[in-house]
Scaffold this active site. Structure first.
Site, PDB file in Angstrom:
ATOM      1  CB  ALA A  59     -23.185 -43.738  -1.149  1.00 57.42           C
TER       2      ALA A  59
ATOM      3  N   GLY B 297     -33.255 -36.896   4.184  1.00 58.67           N
ATOM      4  CA  GLY B 297     -33.756 -36.609   2.845  1.00 58.67           C
ATOM      5  C   GLY B 297     -33.331 -37.664   1.843  1.00 58.67           C
ATOM      6  CG  ASP B 298     -29.325 -38.249   0.964  1.00 56.54           C
ATOM      7  OD1 ASP B 298     -29.762 -37.454   0.109  1.00 56.54           O
ATOM      8  OD2 ASP B 298     -28.242 -38.085   1.556  1.00 56.54           O
TER       9      ASP B 298
END
Length: 318
Positions: free
Chosen positions: A45, A266-267
């Site tokens: 997500a 990081g996402d």
């Protein structure tokens, strides 16, 4: 007029339970926290929200539970305009991540998969038409292995594999990644997957001061088309094939910013990387852009709430 390129993210949808403390407790110790917050999260997500807020056309494949956390988990995706028609509701709990953020902005995370454990090969295969239509598919390691492998094999366009957390995958899936996005430890895991059965010893050439570059070079030598290895405050190393198939490694430096919370950075990097690639950037330019987006996110608390919109000014200039 051609339609906007489509990114499909196949991955986890969670709720983040975030506790801020001056320092993390050692085993057996109790400390008093500074604050508590509940927000949408999950690696899948997060990456979908990051790409969509930057202007990409994004669809999500995943699952939430049949509970009060489901709507919280989906809130950021809805607000970002992500297509949620392929997000299922499972008869279990929504995935939960318990995150402890210390005063130095570093964090530790415990994840309870919940509904994410239902995103299996069977569930992913039901979305085969969407995956075949996607320009780019992004997968991570917070859903079952067979779900990741099914998504990879059904992808007709570019495949981005973020091997986080590091899980065992079919080597053919790793070799389809273009790019494979890993940190140093995940990169070593990927090397072990590609090497096949071994004594379990860490290869000598991935130790020492040049470990990150050696890992990237090793992955390219093992026939991974391209690699982005993130190095935290040291930036990232981009590995690809140059003229004549010669491995080319480029360092992308991190930007100097005051970090408040690294959760989800990081996402954000992966989502921004996907966004830049579908708009036509080459891998090196995309990694530079993703580094700027990640630097933006660490300056404020939370994962999805810290992500920039397309019109925000990013660190590092124009």
């Amino acid at each position: 007029m051609a339609s906007e390129p489509l990114i499909v993210v196949v991955g986890s949808v969670n709720v983040d339970l975030v506790v801020r403390v001056g320092r993390r407790p050692v085993p057996g110790e109790t400390v008093i926290g500074d604050s508590f917050a509940i927000s949408p999260g999950g690696k899948g997500a997060n990456q979908a929200v990051a790409a969509a807020r930057l202007g990409a056309n994004v669809a999500m494949v995943g699952a939430v539970g049949h509970d009060e956390y489901a709507e919280i988990a989906l809130r950021g995706l809805r607000e970002a305009g992500v297509d949620l028609t392929r997000v299922a509701t499972a008869r279990t709990s929504t995935g939960i991540a318990v995150i402890t953020v210390a005063g130095d902005a570093d964090n530790s995370i415990v994840v309870v998969p919940g509904a994410n454990a239902t995103v299996s090969a069977r569930a992913v295969s039901a979305c085969a038409d969407l995956l075949a239509a996607a320009d780019t598919v992004i997968v991570q390691g917070e859903i079952p292995r067979d779900g990741v492998e099914a998504a990879s094999m059904l992808t007709a366009g570019r495949l981005i594999v973020n091997l986080a957390p590091a899980i065992g995958l079919d080597p053919d899936v790793v070799r389809r990644a273009n790019p494979l996005v890993v940190n140093e430890h995940e990169g070593v895991t990927a090397l072990a997957l590609l090497a096949g059965p071994s004594t379990g010893a860490r290869p000598e050439w991935v130790s020492g001061a040049r470990a990150e570059r050696a890992t990237v070079r090793g992955l390219l030598d093992a026939r991974v088309p391209s690699v982005v290895l993130t190095c935290g405050s040291d930036g990232a190393i981009v590995g690809m094939r140059g003229p004549g198939g010669v491995p080319v490694l480029e360092h992308v430096p991190a930007l100097p910013v005051h970090a408040v919370d690294t959760t989800g950075a990081g996402d954000a990097f992966v989502g921004a990387l996907g966004r830049a690639l579908v708009r036509g950037d080459d891998l090196l330019a995309a990694a530079r852009y993703a580094t700027r987006v990640a630097a933006f996110t660490v300056r404020s608390a939370g994962a999805q709430p810290s992500y920039p919109d397309a019109d925000d000014t990013l660190p590092g200039g124009d």
